[in-house]
Scaffold this motif. Structure first.
Motif, PDB file in Angstrom:
ATOM      1  N   ALA A 271      62.306  27.380  82.081  1.00 15.85           N
ATOM      2  CA  ALA A 271      63.108  26.472  81.232  1.00 15.85           C
ATOM      3  C   ALA A 271      64.038  25.781  82.276  1.00 15.85           C
ATOM      4  N   VAL A 272      64.212  24.782  82.141  1.00 18.93           N
ATOM      5  CA  VAL A 272      65.269  24.037  82.856  1.00 18.93           C
ATOM      6  C   VAL A 272      66.657  23.536  82.243  1.00 18.93           C
ATOM      7  N   VAL A 273      67.593  23.724  83.116  1.00 15.14           N
ATOM      8  CA  VAL A 273      68.809  23.051  82.405  1.00 15.14           C
ATOM      9  C   VAL A 273      69.369  22.137  83.518  1.00 15.14           C
ATOM     10  N   GLY A 274      69.623  21.005  83.067  1.00 15.41           N
ATOM     11  CA  GLY A 274      70.160  19.997  83.896  1.00 15.41           C
ATOM     12  C   GLY A 274      71.327  19.855  84.339  1.00 15.41           C
ATOM     13  N   GLU A 275      71.760  19.172  85.509  1.00 15.14           N
ATOM     14  CA  GLU A 275      73.050  18.887  86.093  1.00 15.14           C
ATOM     15  C   GLU A 275      74.086  18.924  85.173  1.00 15.14           C
ATOM     16  N   ALA A 288      61.535  25.263  77.886  1.00 17.88           N
ATOM     17  CA  ALA A 288      62.463  24.029  77.293  1.00 17.88           C
ATOM     18  C   ALA A 288      63.244  23.417  78.226  1.00 17.88           C
ATOM     19  N   VAL A 289      63.693  22.222  78.140  1.00 19.29           N
ATOM     20  CA  VAL A 289      64.462  21.514  78.991  1.00 19.29           C
ATOM     21  C   VAL A 289      65.768  20.867  78.333  1.00 19.29           C
ATOM     22  N   ILE A 290      66.929  21.228  79.033  1.00 21.81           N
ATOM     23  CA  ILE A 290      68.054  20.903  78.613  1.00 21.81           C
ATOM     24  C   ILE A 290      68.655  19.774  79.584  1.00 21.81           C
ATOM     25  N   ALA A 291      68.901  18.675  78.933  1.00 25.35           N
ATOM     26  CA  ALA A 291      69.100  17.339  79.677  1.00 25.35           C
ATOM     27  C   ALA A 291      70.450  17.704  80.446  1.00 25.35           C
ATOM     28  N   GLN A 306      62.488  19.386  74.304  1.00 25.65           N
ATOM     29  CA  GLN A 306      63.574  18.757  75.312  1.00 25.65           C
ATOM     30  C   GLN A 306      64.904  18.345  74.467  1.00 25.65           C
ATOM     31  N   VAL A 307      65.861  18.939  74.837  1.00 30.07           N
ATOM     32  CA  VAL A 307      67.144  18.783  74.210  1.00 30.07           C
ATOM     33  C   VAL A 307      68.023  17.967  74.884  1.00 30.07           C
ATOM     34  N   LYS A 308      68.302  16.463  74.337  1.00 30.53           N
ATOM     35  CA  LYS A 308      69.068  15.432  74.994  1.00 30.53           C
ATOM     36  C   LYS A 308      70.502  15.488  74.369  1.00 30.53           C
ATOM     37  N   ASP A 309      70.626  16.131  73.455  1.00 30.48           N
ATOM     38  CA  ASP A 309      72.079  15.871  72.618  1.00 30.48           C
ATOM     39  C   ASP A 309      72.796  17.367  72.570  1.00 30.48           C
ATOM     40  N   ALA A 311      74.742  20.427  70.893  1.00 28.06           N
ATOM     41  CA  ALA A 311      74.696  21.091  69.739  1.00 28.06           C
ATOM     42  C   ALA A 311      75.434  22.349  69.658  1.00 28.06           C
ATOM     43  N   ARG A 312      75.893  22.712  68.424  1.00 26.44           N
ATOM     44  CA  ARG A 312      76.541  23.871  68.312  1.00 26.44           C
ATOM     45  C   ARG A 312      76.021  24.732  66.950  1.00 26.44           C
ATOM     46  N   GLY A 313      75.761  25.847  67.188  1.00 26.81           N
ATOM     47  CA  GLY A 313      75.283  26.736  65.965  1.00 26.81           C
ATOM     48  C   GLY A 313      73.877  26.165  65.434  1.00 26.81           C
ATOM     49  N   ARG A 314      72.952  25.672  66.102  1.00 26.99           N
ATOM     50  CA  ARG A 314      71.711  24.898  65.771  1.00 26.99           C
ATOM     51  C   ARG A 314      70.605  26.032  66.109  1.00 26.99           C
ATOM     52  N   VAL A 315      69.452  25.784  65.617  1.00 28.40           N
ATOM     53  CA  VAL A 315      68.170  26.380  65.979  1.00 28.40           C
ATOM     54  C   VAL A 315      67.300  24.969  66.079  1.00 28.40           C
ATOM     55  N   LEU A 316      67.099  24.775  67.453  1.00 24.33           N
ATOM     56  CA  LEU A 316      66.264  23.591  67.973  1.00 24.33           C
ATOM     57  C   LEU A 316      64.927  23.747  68.225  1.00 24.33           C
ATOM     58  N   VAL A 317      64.066  23.007  67.354  1.00 26.74           N
ATOM     59  CA  VAL A 317      62.576  23.045  67.374  1.00 26.74           C
ATOM     60  C   VAL A 317      61.890  21.725  67.485  1.00 26.74           C
ATOM     61  N   ALA A 318      60.773  21.575  68.149  1.00 26.41           N
ATOM     62  CA  ALA A 318      60.165  20.351  68.466  1.00 26.41           C
ATOM     63  C   ALA A 318      59.819  19.482  67.106  1.00 26.41           C
TER      64      ALA A 318
END
Length: 318
Positions: A271-275, A288-291, A306-309, A311-318
């Motif tokens: 997994a990748v967590v961006g700057e 997964a990639v967090i922008a 790939q998460v670009k925005d 979010a709170r309290g979400r389940v994020l799927v492709a």
């Protein structure tokens, strides 16, 4: 000691994540839940284990084949789901004579499974392991026996009966098979327990205290399990997770400069967590990639997303 693992459920409360991965394979601190349950059974001295499957069964079968278990492992596949009673019947037919431990594959606990197995009274059809968990207290007991499930007994508990919750762990005696249908027929286990009690059978109970227990049936509970384990709530379970730390990092996980974590965070393999990103109470599955700059709180991020925005309290799927 023999054991059955009930792992065929659909996990409807966890959709859409269970549309892509069955609940028994959801990672808990980067380890599949089913793998943790089986490791606990292994450590408890199990010589034979039977697991039932239905939803996304190929994924479960592949996982079971990938590990060198020390016990004899059997799989009971259900093309049509048989419910808790029908599934248990087929698992019991595999395990054959004698009592066996049965555990639901969607709970996380550090209970002494070997001790529970030894505590089963031979005259009882089954022994339910119970605890005081007010949100789920619907099993009424008197002494060391169950007297009602769901509704209070006659008198509403005035006779000293008390309500406790089923932990998802039980010991099934040979006599319980008399109240389950022939193999291949669906059935509800709770109804089978009621029928056994109505016939005069003893349904025993073992009340436990001071243990770790967490249901994983909702996204909130799944995140709560991570929070609690990362906070050290169960040293017994902690030993199954070498290098336990918050954030918990899977192999190859990468963190960009200035990224911050607010507790309860687990990153899967690669997994990748961006700057400059900020994660709180969030579980990120593998690849997964967090922008950069994204803020996530109370979220579950599925594999490869790939998460670009933010979010709170979400389940994020492709």
């Amino acid at each position: 000691m023999k054991a059955a693992v009930l792992a065929a459920g659909l996990g409807t409360r966890l959709r859409p994540l269970t549309d892509i991965r069955p609940k028994p394979l959801w990672p808990v601190l980067n380890r599949p839940l089913l793998g943790l349950v089986l490791a606990q059974l292994e450590d408890a001295g199990c010589l034979q284990v039977a697991v039932n499957t239905h939803h996304l069964a190929d994924q479960v079968h592949d996982f079971l084949r990938s590990e060198p278990w020390s016990f004899l492992l059997s799989v009971s596949h259900e093309p049509t789901i048989l419910g808790t009673g029908g599934g248990l019947r087929q698992l019991g037919d595999i395990l054959r004579e004698g009592p066996f431990l049965a555990i639901n594959a969607d709970i996380l606990t550090d209970l002494d499974l070997a001790g529970i197995y030894r505590a089963h009274p031979t005259e009882a059809v089954s022994t339910l392991v119970l605890h005081d968990c007010p949100a789920y207290n619907n099993v009424w007991v008197a002494g060391e026996s169950v007297v009602s499930i769901g509704s209070p007994p006659p008198g509403g508990g005035a006779g000293g009966e008390k309500a406790l919750a089923y932990t998802g762990v039980q010991v099934v005696g040979p006599g319980m098979m008399n109240y389950l249908p022939p193999a291949g027929q669906p059935a509800d286990l709770v109804q089978a327990w009621r029928e056994a009690m109505a016939a005069g059978e003893r349904l025993a109970c073992l009340t436990v205290r001071g243990h770790f227990w967490q249901d994983l049936g909702t996204p909130e509970h799944y995140l709560a399990a991570h929070q609690r384990l990362l906070a050290g709530a169960s040293p017994k379970l902690g030993r199954y997770f070498p290098g336990l730390a918050d954030p918990m990092l899977g192999p190859g996980a990468r963190i960009g400069a200035g990224a911050q974590f607010g507790g309860g965070v687990c990153l899967g393999a690669e997994a990748v967590v961006g700057e400059g990103a900020l994660l709180k109470n969030t579980v990120v599955w593998e690849r997964a990639v967090i922008a950069p700059g994204v803020e996530l709180e109370d979220c579950i991020v599925a594999s490869g997303v790939q998460v670009k925005d933010s979010a709170r309290g979400r389940v994020l799927v492709a």
